[in-house]
Design an enzyme around this catalytic site. Structure first.
Site, PDB file in Angstrom:
ATOM      1  N   GLU A 225      50.470  29.806  38.151  1.00  0.00           N
ATOM      2  CA  GLU A 225      50.000  29.942  36.775  1.00  0.00           C
ATOM      3  C   GLU A 225      50.869  30.951  36.021  1.00  0.00           C
ATOM      4  O   GLU A 225      51.200  31.982  36.601  1.00  0.00           O
ATOM      5  CB  GLU A 225      48.544  30.396  36.703  1.00  0.00           C
ATOM      6  CG  GLU A 225      47.994  30.245  35.284  1.00  0.00           C
ATOM      7  CD  GLU A 225      46.559  30.738  35.108  1.00  0.00           C
ATOM      8  OE1 GLU A 225      45.954  30.368  34.123  1.00  0.00           O
ATOM      9  OE2 GLU A 225      46.074  31.489  35.936  1.00  0.00           O
TER      10      GLU A 225
ATOM     11  N   HIS B  48      36.174  30.804  38.232  1.00  0.00           N
ATOM     12  CA  HIS B  48      37.198  29.822  37.876  1.00  0.00           C
ATOM     13  C   HIS B  48      37.107  28.558  38.731  1.00  0.00           C
ATOM     14  O   HIS B  48      37.583  27.505  38.321  1.00  0.00           O
ATOM     15  CB  HIS B  48      38.596  30.405  38.090  1.00  0.00           C
ATOM     16  CG  HIS B  48      39.091  31.286  36.979  1.00  0.00           C
ATOM     17  ND1 HIS B  48      39.001  30.949  35.653  1.00  0.00           N
ATOM     18  CD2 HIS B  48      39.719  32.497  37.015  1.00  0.00           C
ATOM     19  CE1 HIS B  48      39.554  31.913  34.918  1.00  0.00           C
ATOM     20  NE2 HIS B  48      39.991  32.862  35.717  1.00  0.00           N
TER      21      HIS B  48
ATOM     22  N   HIS C 188      35.154  37.023  39.290  1.00  0.00           N
ATOM     23  CA  HIS C 188      35.959  36.376  38.247  1.00  0.00           C
ATOM     24  C   HIS C 188      36.695  35.148  38.807  1.00  0.00           C
ATOM     25  O   HIS C 188      36.614  34.049  38.256  1.00  0.00           O
ATOM     26  CB  HIS C 188      36.953  37.404  37.688  1.00  0.00           C
ATOM     27  CG  HIS C 188      37.907  36.872  36.655  1.00  0.00           C
ATOM     28  ND1 HIS C 188      37.845  37.236  35.336  1.00  0.00           N
ATOM     29  CD2 HIS C 188      38.947  36.008  36.760  1.00  0.00           C
ATOM     30  CE1 HIS C 188      38.796  36.608  34.669  1.00  0.00           C
ATOM     31  NE2 HIS C 188      39.491  35.865  35.516  1.00  0.00           N
ATOM     32  N   GLU C 189      37.383  35.348  39.916  1.00  0.00           N
ATOM     33  CA  GLU C 189      38.177  34.234  40.468  1.00  0.00           C
ATOM     34  C   GLU C 189      37.285  33.102  40.953  1.00  0.00           C
ATOM     35  O   GLU C 189      37.635  31.926  40.839  1.00  0.00           O
ATOM     36  CB  GLU C 189      39.099  34.714  41.593  1.00  0.00           C
ATOM     37  CG  GLU C 189      40.050  35.867  41.231  1.00  0.00           C
ATOM     38  CD  GLU C 189      40.798  35.670  39.926  1.00  0.00           C
ATOM     39  OE1 GLU C 189      41.022  34.522  39.526  1.00  0.00           O
ATOM     40  OE2 GLU C 189      41.141  36.693  39.295  1.00  0.00           O
TER      41      GLU C 189
ATOM     42  N   ALA D 273      44.735  39.017  40.512  1.00  0.00           N
ATOM     43  CA  ALA D 273      44.293  37.977  41.427  1.00  0.00           C
ATOM     44  C   ALA D 273      44.530  36.619  40.774  1.00  0.00           C
ATOM     45  O   ALA D 273      44.719  36.545  39.565  1.00  0.00           O
ATOM     46  CB  ALA D 273      42.814  38.145  41.735  1.00  0.00           C
TER      47      ALA D 273
HETATM   48  N1  BES Z   1      44.235  33.385  36.078  1.00  0.00           N
HETATM   49  C1  BES Z   1      44.358  34.781  36.192  1.00  0.00           C
HETATM   50  C2  BES Z   1      45.621  35.232  36.865  1.00  0.00           C
HETATM   51  C3  BES Z   1      46.839  35.224  35.971  1.00  0.00           C
HETATM   52  C4  BES Z   1      47.028  36.223  35.047  1.00  0.00           C
HETATM   53  C5  BES Z   1      47.797  34.257  36.111  1.00  0.00           C
HETATM   54  C6  BES Z   1      48.147  36.216  34.249  1.00  0.00           C
HETATM   55  C7  BES Z   1      48.915  34.250  35.314  1.00  0.00           C
HETATM   56  C8  BES Z   1      49.098  35.240  34.388  1.00  0.00           C
HETATM   57  C9  BES Z   1      43.182  35.346  37.014  1.00  0.00           C
HETATM   58  O1  BES Z   1      42.047  34.578  36.995  1.00  0.00           O
HETATM   59  C10 BES Z   1      42.804  36.636  36.363  1.00  0.00           C
HETATM   60  O2  BES Z   1      42.339  36.605  35.265  1.00  0.00           O
HETATM   61  N2  BES Z   1      43.027  37.752  37.038  1.00  0.00           N
HETATM   62  C11 BES Z   1      42.750  39.046  36.483  1.00  0.00           C
HETATM   63  C12 BES Z   1      41.645  39.718  37.238  1.00  0.00           C
HETATM   64  C13 BES Z   1      40.333  39.719  36.547  1.00  0.00           C
HETATM   65  C14 BES Z   1      39.321  40.591  37.273  1.00  0.00           C
HETATM   66  C15 BES Z   1      40.345  40.052  35.088  1.00  0.00           C
HETATM   67  C16 BES Z   1      43.999  39.872  36.621  1.00  0.00           C
HETATM   68  O3  BES Z   1      44.921  39.428  37.266  1.00  0.00           O
HETATM   69  O4  BES Z   1      44.032  40.951  36.059  1.00  0.00           O
HETATM   70 ZN    ZN Z   2      40.991  34.620  35.248  1.00  0.00          ZN
END
Ligand code: BES
Ligand code: ZN
Length: 886
Positions: A138, A312, A308-309, A273
């Site tokens: 992603e 999804h 959070h994950e 994550a």
């Molecule tokens: N889908 C995102 C990861 C992501 C972030 C992929 C930016 C590509 C670019 C994942 O679900 C996410 O939001 N992760 C957060 C953690 C969450 C607790 C807010 C992160 O990585 O900070």
């Molecule tokens: Zn996310």
């Protein structure tokens, strides 16, 4: 062929249905070979197949298109890659027949070091450095691993096979293993075919791991994989995952769609994550928890991240956004639901109050003219990284919270479950969610919400009391103090004198007047002085708008109302959420030069007996920012101002002390650390002395109880306050702690405290240290928490090292954090010019949006400093403030 260049989306004449992907990762040479057979449906006459591929060397001779029941092989006459667009174009001599066929392609790639696509991460085993192979697709990097239609709407099934995997390694993918064939030192691992899903959610991990395992009540196998020997640190996340899966199954009314869920800690990881379907990957700090050596805030971070994950897995993976424009549906929603799950697992954390801390980030970013609407236009793959920001995450989550509050929890959940069922294994847009909620609630959700998701910004609602009437007026809030022309449908809620007496309405126009005569028999309008509760006046009332801070807007009260609220805060009549809101709105109005610095300090004084974690935590971060502004604006008053802030924290600091109390709350544990850290930063001698004492004891014995994880950061920051070029012992000791620790959390804690040193020469050393091989690329950003004194040094350093920084972090979203952390704190018009000129000469498309936002922040700081300088009564007000002396 060039007609396909520079397009936002791939042409639609071929639709992928199924991928058969075979990969041979070589962990020693850091490269991989592979082949893919893609079942396609040709839906329109074409001589071209256009798909995504990047940094792959495609074997043109291997490419072919065949049809079932036909021996004819279509070979492309030309195969061209366009790297800047990440596309691969194949031209055929004849038109491809409409209907099903198979596209075969062979290719080779590099296991890169950029934490995206198919990449290499490193770890140590028995003192030896080893490689693992990991994917992060992603938003748009599946194309770096195999040629594919790399768009969220192009859902297909995936049959994955890994070949030549060293037999002793663990090899994971989205689905369970269907077959494993060992052949001497190597094995071939095949996985069951996935359900239909988007490319950005495909994942592979190959490395050495141990795991812990459990099951949900309906039989989903859940595992947490950690580095060998660290598996016990996975137990907490495992427990959270099992409970959360069960909770979501009930909340969404749909089973978890896959037979297993693996969660893996990866040593090099760019985000926090990633929700890959059935194979969620994490930074170590977001997954591992150690009872002895982890802090309370770390425990909370693990819980929220897992929740959070896993959200999804339904919202994002089962139902996916149609295009990146609707990224917020994924991220805003997962963020909101993660709080819902955390509240259910740990009610004592008061996580919905803490949500305001998150929400504030959205309000700050969206208070910039350079913000963007929640639904944001995306015209090129390179633009996607930058929208993983506080608008998509926290404004998104906040408007969902606002809506849920308005519709009610039950109709909201019912409609969501209907939405998930209706769009499962498919894609959806924002309007599909509104339609489901509209149907389930009978309210005009679409109309209400469009004003929040399709335009940037949010309103500040000014409230005046006059002749027993309340007048409400909305204007767009901008931190620059400028006038914006947005207008919203604002759910207004109000309470007067008590939380039992409420009134709500929708503000649909610019202004509205509310008769409050019989609203509560409330006496605010009648009190002559109106200002505060005096001893002769037994009637003492207040009006709070945006009760519980449920709405994504700010409120500006007239003098009279503001004074009664100040009084209500002092007398502890208000809830934590409301106290938070009044504080944060006032701070922001002050930044926009609509409220004087002096009035803001007067308000802060009302919080001196505050004990709530979230309120105090915001009070702390506001105090720190105000101290920075004061340092620029009124350096002669800085000591006095710092003393005032120290005074504000004394009450809570004394209550908490240094040593954790047996059985104390999670929130007290977090609060203690934040308060002590801040006292140290403000130069509070007794705190710094005690911190040094405990730090030295810790240096002698890392297991003694004087420095538990929750207060370690405070001790490290305190130690750095006394470090100078000629007195470096503290710095050297901290580097030793860093080098000797194998716990990511501890190493980040050290990194996060080093640059708080007031000596710019030391800061330069720290910044250079971040660029060495001793700091993983993912962690360098933690070292950028630079003291006021170091701002200039940091800016010069960024310029001097821009080529290296750009190269190392330049095409992911980590670079945006560099720019924002270093540019945003600057505060003069000359700096604005310097920054603009520098980036004109050194453009980097990955930071276009962030750079504009950071420059706007510098302008806001500059104006604010000037405005504070114009406040002639500030010294007088400051001297009269209570609690200035300690
Ligand atoms: N889908 C995102 C990861 C992501 C972030 C992929 C930016 C590509 C670019 C994942 O679900 C996410 O939001 N992760 C957060 C953690 C969450 C607790 C807010 C992160 O990585 O900070
Ligand atoms: Zn996310």
């Amino acid at each position: 062929m060039s007609q396909f260049k520079g397009q936002a989306r791939l042409p639609k004449f071929a639709v992928p249905k199924r991928y058969d992907v075979k990969l041979k990762p070589d962990l020693v040479a850091c490269k991989f070979g592979g082949s893919v057979a893609i079942d396609l449906d040709i839906v329109a006459d074409t001589r071209f197949i256009v798909l995504n591929a990047a940094e792959l060397s495609v074997n043109a001779a291997s490419a072919s298109f065949t049809q079932p029941h036909s021996s004819k092989v279509f070979k492309p006459s030309k195969v061209d890659g366009f790297e800047e667009d990440g596309i691969l174009v194949m031209e055929f001599e004849e038109t491809l027949p409409i209907g099903l066929g198979v596209l075969d392609i062979g290719f080779e790639g590099i296991l890169n070091d950029n934490m995206k696509g198919f990449y290499r991460s490193t770890y140590e085993h028995n003192g030896e450095k080893k490689n693992m192979a990991v994917t992060q697709f992603e938003p748009v990097d599946a194309r770096r691993c195999f040629p594919c239609w790399d768009e969220p709407a192009c859902k297909a099934t995936f049959k994955i096979t890994l070949e030549d995997v060293p037999s002793e390694l663990v090899a994971l993918s989205n689905m369970p293993v269907s077959e494993e064939k060992v052949n001497g030192p190597f094995k071939t691992v095949s996985y069951l075919e996935t359900p239909i899903m988007s490319t950005y959610l495909v994942a592979i991990v190959v490395g050495l791991f141990d795991y812990v395992e459990d099951h949900t009540c309906d039989g989903v196998k859940v595992r947490v994989y950690c580095q060998v020997g660290k598996e016990s640190q996975g137990k907490f996340a495992l427990e959270v995952a099992v409970k959360t899966l069960e909770l979501y199954t009930e909340y969404f009314g749909v089973h978890y769609p896959l037979p297993k869920l693996d969660m893996v800690a990866i040593p090099d990881f760019s985000a926090g994550a990633m929700e890959n379907y059935g194979l969620v990957t994490y930074r170590e700090t977001a997954l591992l928890f150690d009872d002895q050596h982890s802090s309370a805030s770390s425990k909370q971070n693990v819980t929220i991240t897992v929740a959070h994950e896993l959200a999804h897995q339904w919202f994002g993976n089962l139902v996916t956004m149609e295009w990146w424009t609707d990224l917020w549906l994924n991220e805003g929603f997962a963020t909101w639901v993660s709080y819902l799950a955390t509240e259910s697992l740990f009610p004592e954390w008061k996580i919905w109050t803490q949500f305001l801390d998150e929400s504030t980030e959205g309000l700050r970013l969206d208070g910039l003219e350079e913000s963007h609407p929640i639904e944001v236009e995306i015209n090129h793959a390179a633009e996607v990284d930058e929208i993983f920001d506080a608008i998509s995450y926290t404004k998104g989550a906040s408007v969902i919270r606002m809506l849920q509050n308005y519709l009610g929890a039950e109709p909201f959940q019912r409609s969501l479950a209907a939405y998930i069922k209706k769009h499962a294994y498919s894609n959806a847009k924002t309007e599909d969610l509104w339609a489901a909620l509209e149907e389930g609630s009978g309210e005009p959700v679409n109309k209400l919400m469009n004003s929040w998701t399709q335009q940037k910004g949010y309103p500040v609602v000014s409230v005046e009391v006059k002749d027993q009437k309340l007048k409400f007026e909305q204007t767009q809030f901008l931190s620059s103090g400028s006038q914006g022309n947005g207008e919203w449908i604002v759910p207004i809620t109000s309470c007067c004198g008590s939380y039992d007496v409420r009134k709500s309405f929708l503000l649909k126009t610019k202004s509205e007047v509310l008769d409050i005569k019989e609203f509560l028999g409330c006496s605010i309008a009648e009190t002559e002085s109106g200002s505060s509760c005096n001893k002769n006046n037994t009637v003492c009332s207040w009006i709070k708008i945006n009760v519980d801070q449920a709405g994504f807007y700010r409120v500006k009260y007239d003098e009279k109302l503001a004074a009664t609220l100040r009084n209500a805060i002092q007398n502890k009549y208000l809830s934590a959420t409301d106290k938070f809101g009044i504080l944060d709105d006032s701070y922001s109005l002050s930044m926009a030069c609509q409220l004087s610095f002096a009035s803001l300090l007067t308000l802060l004084a009302a919080y001196k007996e505050e004990l709530d974690y979230t309120v105090l935590s915001n009070l702390i971060s506001i105090s720190r920012k105000l101290a920075r502004i004061a340092a620029d604006a009124v350096p002669k008053l800085l000591d006095l101002i710092n003393q005032f802030f120290i005074g504000l924290l004394q009450y809570s600091a004394e209550k908490l002390g240094w040593q954790p109390k047996p059985g104390e709350s999670h929130l007290d544990a977090m609060l203690r650390g934040e308060i002590l850290t801040t006292l140290a930063l403000f130069g509070h001698e007794p705190t710094i002395n005690e911190a040094s004492r405990r730090f030295h004891a810790y240096l002698d014995d890392r297991n003694m109880p004087l420095l538990p994880p929750d207060i370690r950061k405070a001790a490290y920051v305190a130690v750095m306050q006394r470090v100078t070029q000629s007195n470096r012992a503290g710095y050297d000791s901290l580097l030793r702690v860093y080098r000797e620790s194998d716990q990511s959390e501890e190493r980040n804690r050290v990194l996060g405290s080093l640059a708080s040193c007031p000596d710019p020469d030391i800061i330069l050393e720290v910044l250079n240290f971040l660029l060495t091989s001793e700091v993983r690329n993912q962690d360098a950003i933690f070292g950028l928490a630079v003291s006021s004194n170091g701002r200039e040094t940091a800016w010069t350093w960024l310029k001097d090292n821009w080529v290296q920084i750009s190269k190392t972090w330049g095409s992911g979203f980590l670079i945006t954090q560099f720019v924002s952390a270093i540019v945003s704190p600057l505060a003069s018009f000359e700096k604005v010019k310097e920054v603009e000129e520098f980036f004109k000469a050194h453009p980097n498309p990955a930071v276009t949006r962030t750079l504009k936002q950071s420059i706007e922040r510098v302008q806001i700081n500059t104006k604010w400093v000037q405005s504070v300088q114009g406040e002639k009564d500030l010294p007088k007000v400051l001297k009269e403030l209570p609690s200035s002396k300690y």
